[in-house]
Design a protein around this motif. Structure first.
Motif, PDB file in Angstrom:
ATOM      1  N   GLY A  58      40.414  57.567  28.930  1.00 46.55           N
ATOM      2  CA  GLY A  58      40.751  56.432  29.796  1.00 46.55           C
ATOM      3  C   GLY A  58      41.905  55.586  29.325  1.00 46.55           C
ATOM      4  N   LYS A  59      42.831  56.185  28.535  1.00 46.81           N
ATOM      5  CA  LYS A  59      43.945  55.395  28.030  1.00 46.81           C
ATOM      6  C   LYS A  59      44.817  54.867  29.174  1.00 46.81           C
ATOM      7  N   SER A  60      45.088  55.685  30.154  1.00 49.13           N
ATOM      8  CA  SER A  60      45.895  55.232  31.294  1.00 49.13           C
ATOM      9  C   SER A  60      45.046  54.496  32.317  1.00 49.13           C
ATOM     10  N   LYS A  61      43.769  54.859  32.403  1.00 47.85           N
ATOM     11  CA  LYS A  61      42.910  54.274  33.433  1.00 47.85           C
ATOM     12  C   LYS A  61      42.543  52.827  33.134  1.00 47.85           C
ATOM     13  N   LEU A  62      42.364  52.484  31.856  1.00 51.39           N
ATOM     14  CA  LEU A  62      41.936  51.123  31.521  1.00 51.39           C
ATOM     15  C   LEU A  62      42.933  50.073  32.014  1.00 51.39           C
ATOM     16  N   PRO A  63      44.220  50.156  31.686  1.00 45.36           N
ATOM     17  CA  PRO A  63      45.145  49.138  32.224  1.00 45.36           C
ATOM     18  C   PRO A  63      45.264  49.188  33.735  1.00 45.36           C
ATOM     19  N   ALA A  64      45.141  50.374  34.324  1.00 41.40           N
ATOM     20  CA  ALA A  64      45.227  50.474  35.786  1.00 41.40           C
ATOM     21  C   ALA A  64      44.051  49.768  36.449  1.00 41.40           C
ATOM     22  N   LEU A  65      42.837  49.977  35.911  1.00 38.75           N
ATOM     23  CA  LEU A  65      41.653  49.324  36.466  1.00 38.75           C
ATOM     24  C   LEU A  65      41.743  47.806  36.328  1.00 38.75           C
ATOM     25  N   ILE A  66      42.158  47.360  35.147  1.00 36.06           N
ATOM     26  CA  ILE A  66      42.230  45.917  34.923  1.00 36.06           C
ATOM     27  C   ILE A  66      43.261  45.291  35.847  1.00 36.06           C
ATOM     28  N   SER A  67      44.404  45.924  36.029  1.00 36.24           N
ATOM     29  CA  SER A  67      45.408  45.391  36.954  1.00 36.24           C
ATOM     30  C   SER A  67      44.870  45.341  38.373  1.00 36.24           C
ATOM     31  N   MET A  68      44.208  46.402  38.790  1.00 33.57           N
ATOM     32  CA  MET A  68      43.689  46.448  40.151  1.00 33.57           C
ATOM     33  C   MET A  68      42.626  45.379  40.384  1.00 33.57           C
ATOM     34  N   LEU A  69      41.733  45.214  39.430  1.00 29.53           N
ATOM     35  CA  LEU A  69      40.590  44.324  39.619  1.00 29.53           C
ATOM     36  C   LEU A  69      40.907  42.863  39.312  1.00 29.53           C
ATOM     37  N   TRP A 111      33.597  45.596  24.591  1.00 31.09           N
ATOM     38  CA  TRP A 111      34.540  45.153  23.557  1.00 31.09           C
ATOM     39  C   TRP A 111      35.910  45.798  23.732  1.00 31.09           C
ATOM     40  N   GLN A 112      35.954  47.011  24.281  1.00 29.46           N
ATOM     41  CA  GLN A 112      37.244  47.664  24.492  1.00 29.46           C
ATOM     42  C   GLN A 112      38.058  46.926  25.563  1.00 29.46           C
ATOM     43  N   ILE A 113      37.373  46.525  26.618  1.00 28.14           N
ATOM     44  CA  ILE A 113      38.054  45.780  27.684  1.00 28.14           C
ATOM     45  C   ILE A 113      38.499  44.421  27.160  1.00 28.14           C
ATOM     46  N   ALA A 114      37.599  43.750  26.432  1.00 30.58           N
ATOM     47  CA  ALA A 114      37.936  42.432  25.888  1.00 30.58           C
ATOM     48  C   ALA A 114      39.069  42.524  24.870  1.00 30.58           C
ATOM     49  N   THR A 115      39.086  43.596  24.080  1.00 28.01           N
ATOM     50  CA  THR A 115      40.147  43.761  23.084  1.00 28.01           C
ATOM     51  C   THR A 115      41.491  43.987  23.757  1.00 28.01           C
TER      52      THR A 115
END
Length: 1022
Positions: free
Chosen positions: A685-696, A661-665
């Protein structure tokens, strides 16, 4: 002017011509239903053309005469005609000005003789062009024509005589300058007088042509303006030579036009005089030069190249001038032969269009999708291929990336994605296609159109027009991480999953299969494996999205074996090549299990170089243009929900812990508004979440560390230094990069954005976000980011906006070194809190080093609207979401009013839009253990709770009301609130309170109340 009465010999010869005209009027109504070359009407057509060719020079001396006649090509014409052309003006009835005889075979029988303009070339401007020609004739010619019995239908009192029926006949009528109607009786009784009248008409025409030829080049501007006006009226969009930009004509005036690039607010001005000057210069250079030498602006280059006088060679770098149609034909053939395709879709479409032009069936440069569809299916069947509307859509849409095919759209704000065209999107967004004007005009010449057709035939079906042995190409996954590849090689098979769907041969259609398959996407792939794939097709096996395991040829039909594990559905395959081949950086393979690859030329070119003797790949011309890194075709995903599920799995495979739900939100918030704040304790993971989503998702992220000394927008947007040079700021540069890379979604990550006061350095950006409007590339973009006036040399920075493929993410920490957020900032962002930490969670999920990115096209991130007034409120999903959100916010405002923190229309609209976007990903709004999470609960946490700051009695009253609303229990006093908090504490301080109306909002309110009672002050932030 030669206006003498013709001598007896001339008159006798012309009598035969007029007798043939009378005979055509007599026989035409009784012509056979189908076009027949031996029909008397066709014989008379040939006779009239021959007589006119022979007699014209005798009647009006000139070496430039050429005649034509037509009763139709392929189909009978509504209005037969005979035309007389001066080569200096035109050689085709499709363009220019010329004397013409129209045959009226319906109603009043007779012929109309007169001076007219080409209805095709001046479509929509027939009367305007006719008026221009009237002005150019001069008094002497107009007097001569009036004396010869021709009516002035422009300035005189006579009305035009309608001939025939239908749209083309009416355009013929509007395009007449002078005319004379001759009834059948007069035609039969006064041939000599008609010959004399025709002589006066021809002489006046020759005089007019000579006058036009003697004009300085700068005066002949009408063709340029006419074409540009037609482009503007029909929303024609044309591509840059590198295919990376799209343009359209936004405005036309008496001197020129404005060319608008779709991802820019700054149009380019193109004048007729500048075009004429460049055309003259190019001719002085021998007729060709690098296109950059025409102008240093791509917009101006592509505008010049739309004119029939100019073209671009197949190398896409060299501009050439066309002195005649022969050179146009030669260049067009080279362009057609440079098309890189292994399917017949594009060449068949071009063949059908050229044949229709040749046969007179296509009289306007207007090629409609549904007009092509039945012809395309029938012709492909003749070539041994069963196709449908999707195959036509692929050819029709992708042809726009070639140098001669353009699409006219209904709205330049809603363009077709030519990289992934579908029949539905074409019908929704495209009115028609058209050929570039130079080639449309050239193809009116039957000899040249025949030459082009022969060239197409010689390349794509040289010996036979019936059978094409080109295979279909597929790529398939041998199970997860290619674990079945060894077995496939050993047994000579390929298999496909979804065992629960059963025997695929028992289904009558893909639609029937959808009722039992896991998803529509699964049904599509299963149907392709069963029904579309054929023996002889080439199949490539893949490992993830970056490696090809090998290739083979399908040798057998579909088979089903219930005992076969793990997949009961299979085909036999002769695996020819088994060497693993890594794909180049940037060229990703599809995510789906099975994908047709016929139209993916970059992939097939890679396979041509990777493996020997793959059938059919030698037919691909991979050397016609250097493929630059930015030109490599990314294969977009088409199903957002499926892609989201894959993204969640990929993030889990990296070893980082996030709830689905965090990723979907995060994704839903960014799709709703391109400004998201991520809060939470350090290390979550505040900085890691957008970085992972951009990368993937193959996006790009620019990380910027905010400094405490940021007190204005200089570091964010830029400033002008003491040398009058503009120094762009970090956000402006990130937005500029996104504008030049429109195939990816870009994120600017402002790390610890509250180390400085956000409202001080970010005010202009916040205002621009609120002033978003529809982007021509899809989605929304902001107004200009830079408000100050910059030096002229920095115009591009001055015009920069936040493009539709750009978002901003801020991370925040709340400690003694940081600042709080003002209401202005919080109202304009979605605030997502990442503070759920359970160190006892099972974190044994295997970490994979083969996590492959999935290309999310920018359209996945586009917001549907900025306010609910832009939504389709009749949509079935709208009303439930809107009513649910509105009722909740109305109740909440009854509590917020105590502290004057009520939400307004902006918040209401954004919550509703968040819910609508969340519905598309609803299956991903779950915890790691599968419990559902309500998107409205999350929206209230993000948009309402961050407002609550302080320790006043008003805040207490507000929180008591909100606790009662979120808990679904009576909380009207402080004691009730204390009881609710004690219950929450005794339950172990859960992140979500089971049984509450809004479990997560209720939990956070309990935490905030606890802080209020223990510290006398509370806030949303930890």
């Amino acid at each position: 002017m030669n206006s003498e009465v013709p001598d007896e010999v001339e008159s006798a010869n012309w009598r035969e011509f007029w007798e043939s005209c009378a005979r055509l009027l007599a026989v035409y109504p009784d012509r056979p239903a189908g076009m027949d070359r031996d029909a008397e009407a066709k014989q008379l057509e040939r006779r009239l053309k021959t007589l006119a060719d022979e007699l014209l020079p005798e009647l009006c001396a000139s070496e430039h005469w050429v005649a034509d006649a037509s009763v139709g090509k392929g189909n009978w014409a509504a209005v037969p005609w005979v035309a007389f052309f001066d080569r200096r003006e035109t050689t085709s009835a499709q363009k220019g000005v010329y004397p013409v005889i129209h045959f009226s075979c319906e109603g009043t029988i007779g012929i109309r003789i007169g001076l007219g303009i080409a209805a095709t070339a001046y479509r929509g401007r027939e009367d305007e062009k006719a008026s221009e020609v009237w002005d150019e004739l001069g008094d002497e010619q107009r007097t001569e024509l009036a004396g010869a019995g021709f009516a002035d239908v422009i300035r005189g009192t006579a009305d035009r005589t309608p001939i025939g029926s239908g749209g083309l006949a009416k355009r013929y009528d509007k395009g007449m300058v002078f005319e004379r109607f001759v009834g059948l009786e007069e035609l039969e009784q006064s041939p000599d007088q008609l010959t004399q009248s025709l002589q006066s008409l021809l002489a006046s025409y020759v005089n007019w042509v000579q006058t036009q030829a003697d004009k300085p080049e700068g005066e002949t501007r009408v063709d340029f303006l006419t074409l540009m006006q037609e482009y503007a009226d029909t929303h024609v969009v044309f591509m840059s030579p590198k295919r990376d930009r799209r343009f359209y004509i936004s405005e036309v005036d008496e001197r020129g036009c404005m060319v608008q690039r779709l991802d820019s607010e700054s149009p380019a001005r193109v004048t007729v005089s500048a075009f004429q000057s460049k055309l003259a210069w190019l001719r002085e250079q021998g007729g060709q030069a690098k296109r950059e030498e025409l102008d240093n602006t791509t917009a101006v280059q592509v505008c010049y190249l739309q004119m029939p006088d100019l073209g671009l060679k197949a190398d896409r770098r060299t501009a050439i001038s066309f002195p005649d149609d022969d050179l146009r034909a030669e260049n067009f053939i080279s362009l057609v032969q440079s098309i890189g395709t292994v399917t017949l879709y594009k060449p068949v479409i071009l063949t059908l269009v050229i044949e229709a032009i040749r046969d007179g069936e296509l009289v306007d440069n207007r090629i409609e999708f549904d007009w092509l569809l039945p012809r395309f299916i029938e012709r492909m069947r003749e070539h041994g291929k069963e196709v449908g509307e999707q195959q036509l859509a692929e050819g029709f849409g992708r042809l726009a990336s070639d140098l001669f095919w353009m699409l006219a759209h209904h709205d330049t704000n809603q363009l077709l994605d030519v990289s992934a065209p579908t029949a539905g999107k074409i019908r929704e967004r495209v009115s028609h296609a058209r050929l570039q004007e130079a080639y449309w005009q050239m193809l009116q010449d039957s000899d040249l159109s025949k030459r082009v057709l022969n060239a197409i035939k010689n390349k794509w079906w040289p010996e036979s027009a019936v059978v094409n042995d080109m295979p279909n190409y597929w790529i398939i996954a041998p199970g997860e991480k290619a674990k079945l590849w060894g077995r496939w090689q050993a047994e000579g098979i390929a298999t496909i999953g979804w065992r629960e769907t059963g025997n695929l041969s028992e289904y009558e259609s893909q639609e029937a299969m959808e009722e039992y398959a896991e998803s529509k996407a699964a049904a599509r792939m299963l149907w392709q494996f069963y029904a579309t794939m054929k023996p002889g097709d080439v199949v490539f096996a893949k490992r993830g999205r970056s490696k090809v395991c090998g290739w083979g040829i399908v040798t057998g039909d579909y088979q089903f074996d219930e005992e076969q594990s793990p997949h009961p559905s299979s085909r036999t395959v002769d695996w020819k090549g088994v060497t693993e081949y890594p794909m180049p950086e940037g060229l990703l393979l599809p995510m789906q299990t099975l994908t047709p690859m016929d139209s993916n030329i970059p992939f097939l070119c890679e396979m041509k170089g990777a493996y020997d003797v793959v059938p059919g790949l030698d037919a691909i011309d991979c050397e016609t243009e250097e493929i630059e890194e930015d030109d490599i075709e990314l294969i977009p995903e088409t199903n957002l929900a499926e892609s989201m599920a894959s993204l969640i799995e990929s993030i889990a495979s990296t070893g980082f812990i996030f709830h689905p739900w965090q990723i979907a939100t995060y994704v839903t918030a960014m799709r709703t508004k391109p400004f998201v704040i991520l809060a939470g304790v350090s290390g979550t993971g505040k900085s890691k979440l957008p970085a992972l989503i951009s990368m993937l998702t193959t996006g790009k992220i620019e990380r910027v560390s905010v400094r405490p000394d940021w007190t204005d927008s200089s570091d964010v947007l830029g400033y002008v230094d003491l040398q009058d040079r503009f120094r762009p700021g970090v956000v402006l540069k990130a937005a500029r990069l996104a504008s030049t890379d429109t195939e990816r979604f870009h994120v600017c990550l402002l790390d610890e954005m509250n180390l400085a006061r956000v409202e001080h350095y970010f005010a202009e950006v916040l205002s621009s976000i609120e002033d978003r409007r529809r982007s021509r590339a899809g989605g929304y973009e902001s107004t200009k980011l830079v408000a100050q006036t910059l030096p002229a040399t920095y115009r591009e920075w001055q015009e920069q906006t936040m493009p539709a493929n750009f978002g901003i993410v801020g991370t925040v920490n709340m400690d003694e070194s940081s600042h709080g957020f003002s209401r202005k900032v919080l109202d304009r962002a979605f605030t997502l809190e990442l503070s759920e930490v359970d160190l006892d969670l099972d974190q044994s999920a295997p970490v994979s080093d083969e996590v492959e990115p999935v290309y999310w096209p920018p359209s996945f991130w586009h917001c549907r609207a900025t306010r609910i007034s832009e939504c389709d409120q009749n949509d079935a999903a709208f009303r439930p979401a809107a009513e649910k959100a509105t009722e909740a916010l109305k109740t909440i405002n009854q509590s917020l009013v105590h502290s004057q923190l009520q939400v307004g229309y902006r918040t209401r609209d954004e919550v509703i839009l968040f819910l609508l976007n969340a519905n598309e990903l609803i299956d991903s709004f779950v915890t790691r253990d599968g419990k559902k999470v309500d998107p409205l609960d999350l929206a209230l946490m993000m948009k309402v709770l961050p407002r609550l700051v302080g320790g006043s009695n008003a805040i207490r009253r507000t929180m008591i009301g909100l606790l009662g609303f979120a808990h679904v229990q009576a909380v009207s006093e402080s004691d009730d609130a204390e009881a609710a908090v004690e219950s929450w504490v005794s339950s172990g301080r859960p992140d979500a309170i089971e049984g509450a109306r809004f479990p997560r909002t209720a939990s956070r309110l309990c935490l905030m109340w606890e802080r209020l009672t223990s510290e006398g002050y509370t806030s949303f932030w930890l």
